[in-house]
Design a protein around this motif. Structure first.
Motif, PDB file in Angstrom:
ATOM      1  N   VAL A 134      51.670  38.334  29.074  1.00 20.92           N
ATOM      2  CA  VAL A 134      52.033  36.944  29.340  1.00 20.92           C
ATOM      3  C   VAL A 134      53.196  36.875  30.327  1.00 20.92           C
ATOM      4  O   VAL A 134      53.232  36.024  31.226  1.00 20.92           O
ATOM      5  N   VAL A 135      54.164  37.801  30.161  1.00 24.78           N
ATOM      6  CA  VAL A 135      55.307  37.834  31.089  1.00 24.78           C
ATOM      7  C   VAL A 135      54.839  38.148  32.506  1.00 24.78           C
ATOM      8  O   VAL A 135      55.259  37.507  33.482  1.00 24.78           O
ATOM      9  N   VAL A 136      53.962  39.140  32.637  1.00 19.90           N
ATOM     10  CA  VAL A 136      53.446  39.501  33.962  1.00 19.90           C
ATOM     11  C   VAL A 136      52.710  38.310  34.584  1.00 19.90           C
ATOM     12  O   VAL A 136      52.852  38.021  35.781  1.00 19.90           O
ATOM     13  N   ASP A 137      51.915  37.589  33.767  1.00 18.56           N
ATOM     14  CA  ASP A 137      51.230  36.397  34.286  1.00 18.56           C
ATOM     15  C   ASP A 137      52.240  35.374  34.774  1.00 18.56           C
ATOM     16  O   ASP A 137      52.043  34.729  35.818  1.00 18.56           O
ATOM     17  N   ALA A 138      53.337  35.205  34.014  1.00 17.84           N
ATOM     18  CA  ALA A 138      54.367  34.239  34.417  1.00 17.84           C
ATOM     19  C   ALA A 138      55.012  34.655  35.746  1.00 17.84           C
ATOM     20  O   ALA A 138      55.244  33.821  36.632  1.00 17.84           O
ATOM     21  N   ILE A 139      55.292  35.945  35.866  1.00 19.18           N
ATOM     22  CA  ILE A 139      55.903  36.459  37.111  1.00 19.18           C
ATOM     23  C   ILE A 139      54.965  36.211  38.288  1.00 19.18           C
ATOM     24  O   ILE A 139      55.366  35.679  39.338  1.00 19.18           O
ATOM     25  N   ASP A 140      53.697  36.580  38.119  1.00 21.53           N
ATOM     26  CA  ASP A 140      52.749  36.445  39.225  1.00 21.53           C
ATOM     27  C   ASP A 140      52.477  34.981  39.556  1.00 21.53           C
ATOM     28  O   ASP A 140      52.218  34.632  40.710  1.00 21.53           O
ATOM     29  N   ARG A 150      60.549  30.364  33.276  1.00 18.90           N
ATOM     30  CA  ARG A 150      59.208  30.627  32.757  1.00 18.90           C
ATOM     31  C   ARG A 150      59.228  31.694  31.665  1.00 18.90           C
ATOM     32  O   ARG A 150      58.625  31.531  30.600  1.00 18.90           O
ATOM     33  N   ILE A 151      59.905  32.771  31.932  1.00 19.24           N
ATOM     34  CA  ILE A 151      59.891  33.885  30.974  1.00 19.24           C
ATOM     35  C   ILE A 151      60.627  33.506  29.694  1.00 19.24           C
ATOM     36  O   ILE A 151      60.214  33.876  28.589  1.00 19.24           O
ATOM     37  N   GLU A 152      61.709  32.777  29.821  1.00 16.21           N
ATOM     38  CA  GLU A 152      62.468  32.387  28.630  1.00 16.21           C
ATOM     39  C   GLU A 152      61.687  31.421  27.735  1.00 16.21           C
ATOM     40  O   GLU A 152      62.022  31.248  26.568  1.00 16.21           O
ATOM     41  N   SER A 153      60.655  30.789  28.279  1.00 19.83           N
ATOM     42  CA  SER A 153      59.838  29.892  27.459  1.00 19.83           C
ATOM     43  C   SER A 153      58.785  30.656  26.666  1.00 19.83           C
ATOM     44  O   SER A 153      58.090  30.073  25.827  1.00 19.83           O
ATOM     45  N   VAL A 154      58.649  31.955  26.937  1.00 16.55           N
ATOM     46  CA  VAL A 154      57.634  32.763  26.258  1.00 16.55           C
ATOM     47  C   VAL A 154      58.222  33.341  24.974  1.00 16.55           C
ATOM     48  O   VAL A 154      59.270  33.989  25.003  1.00 16.55           O
ATOM     49  N   ALA A 155      57.543  33.091  23.852  1.00 18.87           N
ATOM     50  CA  ALA A 155      58.035  33.605  22.569  1.00 18.87           C
ATOM     51  C   ALA A 155      57.989  35.126  22.551  1.00 18.87           C
ATOM     52  O   ALA A 155      57.076  35.742  23.101  1.00 18.87           O
ATOM     53  N   VAL A 156      59.001  35.735  21.897  1.00 19.11           N
ATOM     54  CA  VAL A 156      59.087  37.198  21.856  1.00 19.11           C
ATOM     55  C   VAL A 156      58.504  37.712  20.553  1.00 19.11           C
ATOM     56  O   VAL A 156      58.554  37.034  19.523  1.00 19.11           O
TER      57      VAL A 156
END
Length: 971
Positions: free
Chosen positions: A98-104, A159-165
């Motif tokens: 999910v993080v990689v998708d957010a980065i891309d 974007r990344i900070e909105s992704v749950a860990v």
């Protein structure tokens, strides 16, 4: 494992940890970089090939050059992952994907021509803590747009900070993602991972440095720097297993450590020989049959090619060399399970668990064997043990949730899935199952279901199940367009997915797109989805398109698969009912009702069958039971009213109609039906009110307009009736009923030419009805001539009808009526007697009433009583209130002639209560009382007779009434 292809076509198996790495192709000698983890997962979900990025051959050290750096890669940086690691492999891979998708996504939205490097260093730590560093470095110093790069960093951070860990325990798990944008190839990266903490990392080691940076340890505490753990440490351990104990002065390894080291050696061996050809492996094994590594490599090769029996044989060779090796026993047990040999699998897994009771996957695999035997308790016990050893592995909890569902413990399954999402917030399978669970009756929560299914589709865009579940949810909400979109997308992903075609058929059937629904069901059945639901959908579609034989065939197909399917039995009963096979229909519907006692529709049809079988009392009892079950359902009252009407319980029928109207005062159909009921009872004013209400509620209810026009004609409101007929003809220019009615209306208004024009039009559009319409037109002419007291002309028109259609009753009825009104009693009786002979099978109550009244006027009291008794009985049974009122008036007159005044008075009172506007009732009573000397009462009643007109007195009766009043007034 992922399969990555070189540009030359060579396919290589790589692990997720190799994402971003550079691999040399043994086939062509070139090098390619493995795509990012997120990209590989997306390709796998879409069933697309994973292509490596060609970067040319690896440069040798003698060239004094470095290998070219891939422009995009992912690296697992630190922290043990896996079932017994700090976080499960599934959870960290889902999160990093999910993080990689957010980065891309952010990079795809970035529009800049400047070249730069970007590195995202990200650590997940205990307590849902995230430590992130995003750095960029320009690769073209002449065009350095630092502001643009900072904007990229800011948006990417958000974007990344909105992704749950995911849940991480015991220490950090870190990875880095590298991207090079708009830049030429390079051999050196200008950014270091976690560059802010490099000093601490070198001083204290990566784990403690990151924990301190995240403020998860006391910064004042000082620990000795961590000694690096070199990769070949496991080799030393392995040597201890296969040779004599080492003389090094270090504590012996624990059983868990030995197990992990053997497992690592097996994985290393599989990778070591991964690119070796099949022929070479066989040659090596023949040359060194006692080399354990070669047996392991051969077994892995067979397993990768799905040659499971050969893999089992190779693992057996390995186990022969290392009989106490639990990882090998576990692998062979797994492939026995895959091959369907559960007994052998259970034997291997039992032995593996004895040797390594701390290995959670052995319990997990054994639980599958118990599940296949529906031995739920031992299966759950194994899963509990697996979870105890690996509490952060989602796969174990997911399997436990599935078993809880098999046991109908939906609430506990939901709790289990929610625990998985705490460990792994991006677990698409758990979201999908929760989406399905929240659609079930016991836990139904549509908003939650939709939220989870949308998240599952976002995480697993190539998965079919969540799309189909969302399609089902949209279908239940009648959002058919959205439901079809999901089905079509599922079919686009997997054209051979039969369930998607089956569901598509169901949606199309609900939208009345029956032919397309049949095509979808046919495709589903071709693909092997021959379930009762598919046959039912197709059966209903066949029935709706009047292909009853095919619909019946599908019903029988369902009942072969599921003999107690109430829906199929109901459809079978309905189709049999349509075909007139009443016995078969009753049998099927009764069984459907027994199997689904709360389902009202089969019982409604059972009640209809009772009515068709002339058993209205049974129908009443069935409808009464339905009303007790659903007292607020107006349809039950309407259907019971039909049965009461058939049974002659007209007052009960009226009460049911009134209750239905109270329950659903906006339902035009109920008012229409009650209007028809009043019309049949000749209560025209009440019928008119209901037809007006029907048309107020629905201005396009054409049957109500046609009926209202007929009522208006009976009420002699010819202008209003003509308006309704005009509207009907305007809407339906070829409707014979409208032309026939309008011809009648024109005739009643004296416009004979307009009436003839309508008859001529009828002869064109419906020649078979032209004679009937001509008779109705002449009928109207007789009525008009009678109202104008042109009796001889009226009789002449009636005789025209008799000459035109001597077998038709209308001419005799009209002539008898006019003869009666002109007091040609003998001739009138002849016409009525002829009519009764023509309808001897079911004597008409109105004819009996009319002849009986003629007999009474002739003084033939006994003959009158015989006809009038029969007329009154039939009128009460058939609910003919107006006929009953007239017959009671005639019998009251006859009873008075027989000097039975008490009975006569009773009949007179009931007659007046039923039809208070009937001038004949007051006239007859007035004449009787005048003859008996009660002149005051006679005078009052004769005055009333002259005032009323429903119906009015004939010419001679008016003359006689005025003559009597003249005598009473002394004239």
């Amino acid at each position: 494992m992922f399969t990555v292809s070189c540009h030359c076509g060579q396919r290589v198996q790589v692990r997720p940890s190799k994402a971003g790495a550079t691999i040399e192709c043994e086939s062509c000698g070139g090098c390619f970089s493995v795509p990012s983890l997120g990209e590989m997962k997306r390709c796998q979900q879409r069933d697309e090939p994973i292509l490596g990025q060609s970067i040319g051959p690896v440069e040798t050290a003698t060239d004094n050059q470095l290998s070219e750096i891939p422009s995009s890669f992912y690296v697992h940086f630190c922290g043990e992952i896996g079932s017994t690691g700090r976080v499960s492999t599934t959870a960290i891979e889902n999160y990093s994907g999910v993080v990689v998708d957010a980065i891309d996504t952010v990079l795809s939205e970035t529009q800049t021509g400047d070249g730069f490097e970007l590195m995202v260093s990200l650590a997940v730590l205990p307590g849902a803590t995230r430590l992130m560093q995003i750095e960029t470095e320009p690769t073209d110093s002449d065009e350095n747009d630092g502001e643009a790069r900072q904007n990229v960093v800011n948006r990417m951070t958000q974007r990344i900070e909105s992704v749950a860990v995911p849940d991480v325990q015991d220490g950090p798990v870190a990875f880095l993602v590298y991207r090079r944008i708009n830049s030429n190839p390079c051999t050196k990266i200008g950014i270091k991972p976690f560059s802010l903490y490099q000093n601490e990392i070198e001083k204290r080691g990566i784990d403690e440095a990151l924990m301190r940076a995240a403020k998860l340890v006391d910064p004042s505490s000082e620990k000795s720097p961590q000694a690096p753990k070199w990769w070949n440490a496991w080799c030393d351990r392995l040597r201890q297993l296969v040779s004599k104990p080492s003389e090094q002065e270090e504590p012996p390894p624990t059983a868990e450590e030995k197990f992990q080291e053997v497992g690592a050696w097996i994985e290393y061996t599989e990778e070591l020989y991964a690119s070796t050809s099949d022929a070479e492996l066989k040659r090596l094994l023949r040359k060194s049959p006692f080399e354990l590594a070669l047996h392991v490599a051969v077994a892995a090769r067979h397993a990768r090619n799905e040659e499971f029996e050969n893999a089992i044989e190779a693992y057996s060779g390995a186990i022969g060399l290392a009989p106490e090796c639990a990882p090998l026993l576990g692998r062979r047990g797994w492939y026995h399970l895959v091959a369907g040999n559960h007994q052998a699998a259970l034997s291997d897994l039992n032995r593996a668990i004895e040797l390594a009771p701390f290995a959670p996957w052995f319990y997990f695999h054994r639980s599958k064997i118990f599940s296949g035997l529906e031995a739920w308790d031992p299966s759950l016990s194994d899963l509990d043990t697996a979870i105890r050893w690996a509490p952060r592995e989602p796969a174990f909890r997911f399997r436990r949730a599935e078993i809880l569902l098999y046991q109908d413990h939906g609430t506990r399954a939901i709790d289990e899935l929610n625990q998985i999402l705490q460990l792994d917030p991006h677990n698409g399978a758990s979201h999908a199952m929760l989406g399905w669970l929240y659609q079930q009756e016991e836990q139904r929560d549509e908003p939650r279901a939709l939220t989870h299914l949308e998240r599952a589709i976002e995480l697993m865009p190539g998965a079919i199940a969540p799309r189909l579940h969302r399609s089902m949810l949209y279908t239940s909400q009648n959002k058919f367009a959205l439901a079809l979109d999901d089905c079509d997308k599922a079919i686009e992903i997997e054209p051979a997915e039969g369930q998607a075609h089956a569901l598509r058929g169901r949606i199309l059937q609900m939208q009345s797109e029956f032919n397309e629904a049949i095509e979808a069901c046919n495709r589903a059945i071709e693909l092997g989805v021959d379930t009762p639901a598919v046959f039912l959908t197709r059966g209903f579609s066949y029935a709706a398109t009047d292909r009853r034989d095919l619909a019946l065939a599908d019903c029988h197909a369902v009942l072969e698969l599921d003999p107690e399917n109430p829906i199929a039995l109901h459809l079978l009963g309905s189709l049999s009912l349509q075909q007139g096979e009443l016995e078969t229909a009753m049998e099927a519907l009764t069984e459907a009702s027994r199997l689904a006692p709360q389902w009202t529709e089969p019982r409604e049809q059972i009640a209809l069958l009772h009515r068709m079988n002339e058993n209205p009392q049974a129908a009443i009892e069935e409808q009464s039971a339905l009303i007790e079950q659903e007292p607020e359902q107006p349809a039950h009252y309407v259907n019971r009213a039909f049965a009461h009407t058939q049974a002659g319980n007209h007052d009960d029928a009226l009460r049911d109609y009134q209750r239905a109207c109270e329950l659903d005062p906006e339902n035009e159909h109920i008012f229409f039906l009650r209007g028809c009921f009043f019309m049949d009872r000749q209560e025209d004013e009440l019928a008119l009110e209901d037809f007006n209400r029907t048309l107020d509620l629905s201005g396009v209810y054409d049957d109500a307009r046609l009926r209202r026009a007929a009522v208006l004609m009976r009420l002699k409101r010819h202008d209003k009736a003509l308006e309704d007929y005009e509207k009907l003809i305007e809407k339906f220019p070829d409707d014979p009923y409208a032309y026939s009615g309008r011809a009648y209306a024109h005739q009643m208004q004296g416009d004979e030419s307009a009436a003839e024009a309508d008859i001529d039009r009828l002869a064109e559009i419906a020649p078979e009805t032209a004679q009937e319409a001509a008779i109705q037109s002449l009928h109207a002419k007789v009525n008009r001539l009678e109202s104008e007291e042109r009796y001889d002309e009226a009789i002449g028109v009636a005789e025209e009808i008799i000459e035109m259609a001597p077998e038709h009753t209308a001419g005799y009825r009209l002539r008898g009526w006019i003869r009666w009104y002109t007091e040609q009693h003998v001739e009138a009786c002849e016409d009525y007697t002829r009519l009764l002979e023509m309808t001897s099978e079911q004597p008409d109550a109105d004819l009996l009433s009319s002849r009986g009244q003629v007999y009474a006027e002739m003084g033939e009291w006994n003959l009158a009583m015989e006809d009038l008794d029969a007329a009154i009985e039939r009128s009460r049974t058939e609910g003919l209130h107006q006929v009953l009122a007239f017959a009671l008036n005639g019998r009251a007159f006859a009873l008075a002639g027989l000097d039975r005044m008490e009975e006569s008075d009773r009949d007179y009172q009931e007659s007046v209560s039923l039809c208070p506007t009937n001038a004949w009732a007051y006239y007859n009573r007035g004449i009787v009382l005048y003859q008996r000397g009660d002149h005051d009462q006679a005078k009052r009643l004769l005055h009333q007779a002259l005032q009323h007109d429903g119906p009015p007195l004939t010419q001679r009766k008016r003359q006689r009434a005025n003559a009597v009043l003249g005598r009473l007034n002394g004239g």
